[in-house]
Design a protein around this motif. Structure first.
Motif, mmCIF file in Angstrom:
data_model
loop_
_atom_site.group_PDB
_atom_site.id
_atom_site.type_symbol
_atom_site.label_atom_id
_atom_site.label_comp_id
_atom_site.label_asym_id
_atom_site.label_seq_id
_atom_site.Cartn_x
_atom_site.Cartn_y
_atom_site.Cartn_z
ATOM 1 N N THR A 66 0.854 -1.192 0.000
ATOM 2 C CA THR A 66 0.000 0.000 0.000
ATOM 3 C C THR A 66 0.885 1.234 0.000
ATOM 4 O OG1 THR A 66 -1.841 -1.071 1.156
ATOM 5 C CG2 THR A 66 -1.709 1.328 1.303
ATOM 6 N N ILE A 67 0.539 2.188 -0.852
ATOM 7 C CA ILE A 67 1.255 3.456 -0.902
ATOM 8 C C ILE A 67 0.278 4.597 -0.646
ATOM 9 C CG2 ILE A 67 2.989 2.616 -2.530
ATOM 10 C CD1 ILE A 67 1.425 4.104 -4.732
ATOM 11 N N ILE A 68 0.812 5.720 -0.185
ATOM 12 C CA ILE A 68 0.027 6.944 -0.049
ATOM 13 C C ILE A 68 0.484 7.881 -1.156
ATOM 14 C CG2 ILE A 68 -0.630 8.856 1.461
ATOM 15 C CD1 ILE A 68 0.270 7.114 3.832
ATOM 16 N N LEU A 69 -0.465 8.455 -1.870
ATOM 17 C CA LEU A 69 -0.143 9.235 -3.055
ATOM 18 C C LEU A 69 -0.881 10.568 -3.043
ATOM 19 C CD1 LEU A 69 1.549 8.586 -5.661
ATOM 20 C CD2 LEU A 69 -0.630 8.049 -6.762
ATOM 21 N N THR A 70 -0.183 11.625 -3.442
ATOM 22 C CA THR A 70 -0.832 12.908 -3.679
ATOM 23 C C THR A 70 -0.183 13.561 -4.882
ATOM 24 O OG1 THR A 70 -1.703 14.899 -2.590
ATOM 25 C CG2 THR A 70 0.635 14.408 -2.258
ATOM 26 N N ASN A 101 6.938 8.203 5.552
ATOM 27 C CA ASN A 101 7.821 7.229 4.901
ATOM 28 C C ASN A 101 7.121 6.488 3.771
ATOM 29 O OD1 ASN A 101 9.952 7.764 6.714
ATOM 30 N ND2 ASN A 101 9.088 6.350 8.222
ATOM 31 N N HIS A 102 5.795 6.562 3.749
ATOM 32 C CA HIS A 102 5.010 5.832 2.752
ATOM 33 C C HIS A 102 4.290 6.766 1.787
ATOM 34 C CE1 HIS A 102 5.870 2.332 5.168
ATOM 35 N NE2 HIS A 102 5.327 2.906 6.227
ATOM 36 N N LEU A 103 4.628 8.044 1.851
ATOM 37 C CA LEU A 103 3.971 9.051 1.016
ATOM 38 C C LEU A 103 4.822 9.398 -0.198
ATOM 39 C CD1 LEU A 103 1.854 11.349 0.459
ATOM 40 C CD2 LEU A 103 3.276 12.797 1.955
ATOM 41 N N ALA A 104 4.255 9.249 -1.379
ATOM 42 C CA ALA A 104 4.890 9.689 -2.619
ATOM 43 C C ALA A 104 4.132 10.902 -3.142
ATOM 44 C CB ALA A 104 4.879 8.578 -3.665
ATOM 45 N N VAL A 105 4.859 11.981 -3.388
ATOM 46 C CA VAL A 105 4.260 13.213 -3.907
ATOM 47 C C VAL A 105 4.602 13.330 -5.388
ATOM 48 C CG1 VAL A 105 4.143 15.723 -3.728
ATOM 49 C CG2 VAL A 105 4.483 14.334 -1.662
ATOM 50 N N ILE A 106 3.588 13.335 -6.223
ATOM 51 C CA ILE A 106 3.803 13.487 -7.657
ATOM 52 C C ILE A 106 3.774 14.968 -7.987
ATOM 53 C CG2 ILE A 106 2.886 13.023 -9.955
ATOM 54 C CD1 ILE A 106 1.735 10.450 -8.917
ATOM 55 N N ALA A 107 4.897 15.478 -8.480
ATOM 56 C CA ALA A 107 4.975 16.873 -8.908
ATOM 57 C C ALA A 107 4.511 16.956 -10.362
ATOM 58 C CB ALA A 107 6.405 17.392 -8.776
ATOM 59 N N LEU A 119 11.517 19.530 0.775
ATOM 60 C CA LEU A 119 10.726 19.236 1.973
ATOM 61 C C LEU A 119 10.569 17.751 2.262
ATOM 62 C CD1 LEU A 119 7.690 21.691 1.446
ATOM 63 C CD2 LEU A 119 9.742 22.106 2.816
ATOM 64 N N HIS A 120 10.600 16.934 1.215
ATOM 65 C CA HIS A 120 10.175 15.537 1.364
ATOM 66 C C HIS A 120 11.117 14.614 0.592
ATOM 67 C CE1 HIS A 120 7.380 12.357 2.267
ATOM 68 N NE2 HIS A 120 7.164 12.097 1.007
ATOM 69 N N HIS A 121 11.290 13.406 1.093
ATOM 70 C CA HIS A 121 12.243 12.463 0.498
ATOM 71 C C HIS A 121 11.717 11.758 -0.747
ATOM 72 C CE1 HIS A 121 15.112 12.951 3.713
ATOM 73 N NE2 HIS A 121 14.233 12.598 4.629
ATOM 74 N N HIS A 122 10.404 11.635 -0.871
ATOM 75 C CA HIS A 122 9.854 10.810 -1.942
ATOM 76 C C HIS A 122 8.973 11.642 -2.870
ATOM 77 C CE1 HIS A 122 11.424 7.581 0.469
ATOM 78 N NE2 HIS A 122 10.573 7.822 1.453
ATOM 79 N N CYS A 123 9.624 12.351 -3.769
ATOM 80 C CA CYS A 123 8.923 13.165 -4.760
ATOM 81 C C CYS A 123 9.152 12.560 -6.143
ATOM 82 C CB CYS A 123 9.415 14.607 -4.733
ATOM 83 S SG CYS A 123 9.237 15.433 -3.120
ATOM 84 N N ILE A 124 8.115 12.516 -6.938
ATOM 85 C CA ILE A 124 8.192 11.908 -8.265
ATOM 86 C C ILE A 124 8.239 13.013 -9.309
ATOM 87 C CG2 ILE A 124 7.027 10.412 -9.929
ATOM 88 C CD1 ILE A 124 5.823 8.903 -7.581
ATOM 89 N N HIS A 125 9.275 12.993 -10.142
ATOM 90 C CA HIS A 125 9.497 14.019 -11.155
ATOM 91 C C HIS A 125 8.378 13.987 -12.206
ATOM 92 C CE1 HIS A 125 11.505 16.335 -14.325
ATOM 93 N NE2 HIS A 125 12.314 16.796 -13.364
#
Length: 334
Positions: A66-70, A101-107, A119-125
């Motif tokens: 399971t992932i958290i996505l925004t 730790n489980h949140l991926a932010v899609i830019a 701000l955050h370790h898991h950002c998606i280009h």
């Protein structure tokens, strides 16, 4: 067996017809959606893009995949923006900091990505989803809802295809407590629907800002159906909402065997509910009923401050109420 019997005729002549119709639409379509968005339906990420995406998802995934996505664009990801308050809410929530730790932010654009990684370790280009984000949809109030929903649904389909259960959260949502206990791990969708109209008639106009989507074949096929519906009726605002789509397509929900767990808005609240007692029970609070971005940021910060003070008072009376988001709702909040 009955569900399978229903599904079979839908996936033969009907789907064949729709594929032909889509090809016609792709060639002749001049509607409101951007041409780049329409053609993206038939595209998929390159091998390199897919590998980069998978690497991020592997890092953030929980043990049950399971992932958290925004998703955020430049207007929502800058100093003093929605993204700031969103991430702060995880740090001040009750047992929610671990979810970072489980949140991926899609830019959705390069500037949003640059700010996100500060701000955050898991950002998606944005290049990972360049086939969806090639056309900018930025506005002074944030991403256009219709275009945003269109692109979000394409992303969700890719998450399902990769086998990841997805907790999708809007960035204008405060995480106060863990929402996991409200999600049904068996049913395809767990969602809170804000009924601003007649509940009995199924007038569900707003998603609650957060939902859980289970990665299985049923969910994948239903979202593909939703995408086809959006092609056929591109100007229908109801089709931008999962709640409205489900309420108005009950026959197709049943045909696909798509199971929905409706969560009470007591737990996934929002400004629209105008409930001053939400701090006592809500897991999340969504800044809905608020179009102006400046007002939205102000009131989210105000509610987060109330929440921080509420947690300090828990050992005492614990009866502090949430202040009114007055810039969004005016003085009518009761």
């Amino acid at each position: 067996m009955r569900a399978l019997a229903l599904r079979k005729p839908l996936h033969l002549p009907l789907i064949a017809f729709l594929i032909v119709l889509l090809c016609f639409l792709l060639y002749h379509y001049n509607g409101s959606l951007e041409q780049a968005d329409i053609k993206s339906v038939l595209k998929s990420p390159s091998t390199l893009q897919r590998q980069e995406l998978v690497q991020v998802l592997k890092k953030v995934a929980m043990p049950d995949r399971t992932i958290i996505l925004t998703m955020v664009d430049e207007s929502w990801a800058r100093p003093g923006s929605i993204l700031d308050v969103f991430l702060q809410s995880f740090k001040h929530g009750d047992g929610t900091q671990r979810f970072l730790n489980h949140l991926a932010v899609i830019a959705m654009d390069p500037k949003a990505y640059e700010y996100c990684i500060s701000l955050h370790h898991h950002c998606i280009h944005p290049n990972t989803f360049v086939h969806y984000f090639a056309t900018k949809i930025q506005s002074t109030t944030g991403p256009d809802h219709s275009s945003f929903s269109w692109r979000r649904n394409n992303v969700l389909l890719e998450m399902l295809e990769l086998g990841y259960n997805t907790i999708f959260t809007e960035a204008d949502v405060l995480w106060l407590r863990s929402p996991l206990s409200h999600f049904n791990p068996i049913q395809e969708l767990s969602i809170s629907c804000d009924s601003s109209g007649n509940v009995q008639s199924g007038d569900y106009s707003h998603d609650g800002g957060i939902f859980f989507l289970k990665a299985n074949g049923i969910a994948f096929e239903f979202l593909k159906y939703w995408k086809l519906v959006k092609f056929l009726f591109p100007k229908s605002p109801d089709e931008d909402s999962l709640c409205a789509t489900i309420a108005q397509n009950q026959d197709m929900v049943a045909a696909y065997g798509f199971r929905v767990n409706h969560i009470d808005t007591t737990y996934f609240g929002g400004f629209c509910q105008q409930n001053k007692d939400m701090l006592m029970e809500a897991s999340t609070i969504h800044a809905n009923c608020c179009e102006d971005l400046t007002n939205k940021v102000h009131d989210l910060r105000s509610v987060l401050d109330d929440w921080i003070q509420f947690r300090k008072n828990v050992s005492g009376s614990g009866k502090m109420i949430m202040g009114r988001p007055w810039k969004c709702l005016g003085r009518k909040f009761t």
